[in-house]
Enzyme design. Structure first.
Site, mmCIF file in Angstrom:
data_model
loop_
_atom_site.group_PDB
_atom_site.id
_atom_site.type_symbol
_atom_site.label_atom_id
_atom_site.label_comp_id
_atom_site.label_asym_id
_atom_site.label_seq_id
_atom_site.Cartn_x
_atom_site.Cartn_y
_atom_site.Cartn_z
ATOM 1 N N ASN A 33 0.831 -1.219 0.000
ATOM 2 C CA ASN A 33 0.000 0.000 0.000
ATOM 3 C C ASN A 33 0.864 1.268 0.000
ATOM 4 O O ASN A 33 0.333 2.375 0.042
ATOM 5 C CB ASN A 33 -0.956 0.003 1.213
ATOM 6 C CG ASN A 33 -0.204 0.038 2.530
ATOM 7 O OD1 ASN A 33 1.029 0.056 2.536
ATOM 8 N ND2 ASN A 33 -0.930 0.045 3.631
ATOM 9 N N TYR A 144 1.987 -3.328 17.908
ATOM 10 C CA TYR A 144 2.876 -4.129 17.054
ATOM 11 C C TYR A 144 3.140 -5.496 17.695
ATOM 12 O O TYR A 144 2.929 -6.527 17.066
ATOM 13 C CB TYR A 144 4.179 -3.357 16.853
ATOM 14 C CG TYR A 144 5.147 -3.977 15.884
ATOM 15 C CD1 TYR A 144 4.860 -4.044 14.530
ATOM 16 C CD2 TYR A 144 6.363 -4.500 16.329
ATOM 17 C CE1 TYR A 144 5.760 -4.614 13.636
ATOM 18 C CE2 TYR A 144 7.268 -5.071 15.447
ATOM 19 C CZ TYR A 144 6.961 -5.124 14.102
ATOM 20 O OH TYR A 144 7.848 -5.686 13.211
ATOM 21 N N LYS A 148 1.591 -8.928 16.278
ATOM 22 C CA LYS A 148 2.453 -9.986 15.740
ATOM 23 C C LYS A 148 2.283 -11.284 16.535
ATOM 24 O O LYS A 148 2.413 -12.383 15.982
ATOM 25 C CB LYS A 148 3.915 -9.531 15.767
ATOM 26 C CG LYS A 148 4.236 -8.439 14.753
ATOM 27 C CD LYS A 148 4.269 -8.994 13.329
ATOM 28 C CE LYS A 148 4.766 -7.976 12.329
ATOM 29 N NZ LYS A 148 4.874 -8.527 10.959
#
Ligand code: UDP
Length: 310
Positions: A33, A144, A148
């Site tokens: 993106n 994050y 993850k």
């Protein structure tokens, strides 16, 4: 000819992986993106008939007939992933769900770029894959880290429930050409500051440690894992460890810079000591990083010199 999808293929690691796979004669679809990736990173491949760029977001479902998927799409530097934490979390979790669904439908092998951040502010040293970690689920890094971790959970459940062929690489601090000069990570910040004569910004007392892996060594690890019969998780990195202060001096010495070191507040939840135990990857995959930090930094400094001039 093998067809390979790389999500995040226009990013720092993705662009090196793209080059390696094109060199091996594969057809590569790069889905990105361009949130942190850049057109400049993939410009050298645009004229290659075996390369296709698709501008799209992994949060939305996608379909390609491919043999392998490398799921790399996610902002990875702390300032970038913290800028829009909800988007970061969605990118990790919806991104892996969409990749797993594609792997389930097509039978493609999937490799997930996980991270040393799953260990959080680790209380075990060096970090081994069997350690469950020490992550603050409410902190500024959680978007994050927990994203993850959730992705790893989904992968393991898709393997157990649907027999998907998926693999997990836990990537430790990696550096090299194609890093964004504004990416905010320690390697790019220190080199750019040293070359520009700006102050070297050390967060905290600089006694926290990181271990730095040159990008080509990481790519070799990803390829070895994809070709293997193992799922992991595997730590991939280089155990060459520095305190952040030592690293600043190292960069100053290498660049011959007269920049001053300045001390700034340490961000919340910044891990104190990080070093991968790579014995499992070494035993099962034959993984062995070859580029010492000195040699890797020389190449990286050359890259940033050109970037700053350009
Ligand atoms: N750091 C620093 N100065 C900077 C950027 C980072 O002292 O300009 C420190 C940061 O606080 C951390 C380490 O360097 O302790 C590595 O930070 P980075 O953002 O590269 O990645 P992390 O390993 O924390 O995800």
């Amino acid at each position: 000819m093998k067809k390979i999808l790389i999500t995040g293929g226009a990013g720092f690691i993705g662009s090196h992986l793209t080059k390696r796979l094109l060199d091996e004669g594969c057809f590569v679809i790069c889905l990105d993106n361009l949130y942190t990736g850049s057109k400049a990173n993939i410009e050298p491949f645009m004229a290659n008939d075996n390369f296709k760029f698709v501008k799209a977001d992994v949060i939305e479902p996608y379909y390609f007939e491919v043999d392998e998927i490398f799921n790399l799409a996610c902002p990875a530097s702390p300032p970038h992933y913290q800028k829009d934490p909800v988007f970061t979390f969605k990118t990790s979790v919806f991104g892996i769900l969409n990749a797993l669904e594609l792997a389930k439908k097509t039978g493609a092998v999937l490799l997930q770029a996980s991270t040393s951040e799953v260990y959080g502010d680790a209380k075990k040293y060096p970090q081994r894959e069997s350690y469950f970690g020490n992550v603050n689920p409410n902190g500024i890094r959680a978007c994050y880290d927990e994203g993850k971790r959730a992705a790893e959970t989904l992968i393991c459940d898709y393997i157990r429930k649907y027999g998907v062929n998926a693999k997990i690489a836990r990537i430790f601090n990696t550096y090299g050409p194609n890093m964004d000069k504004n990416d905010g990570r320690v390697v790019s910040n220190f080199i750019v500051q040293a070359l520009s004569g700006d102050d070297i910004t050390i967060y905290g007392d600089g006694r926290q440690t990181r271990s730095f892996c040159y990008v080509e060594d990481l790519i070799e690890g990803l390829i070895l894992l994809m070709k293997s019969d193992f799922s992991g998780p595997f730590n991939l990195g280089n155990p060459e460890e520095f305190t952040i202060c030592e690293f600043a001096d190292y960069v100053l010495g290498l660049t011959g810079s007269k920049s001053k070191k300045v001390f700034m507040p340490l961000p919340d939840d910044d891990p104190v000591r990080r070093k991968p135990d790579i014995s499992y990857a070494s035993l099962k995959l034959g993984y062995a990083p070859k580029v010492c930090v000195r040699d890797g930094l020389v190449k990286t400094v050359e890259y940033f010199k050109k970037e700053l001039l350009g």
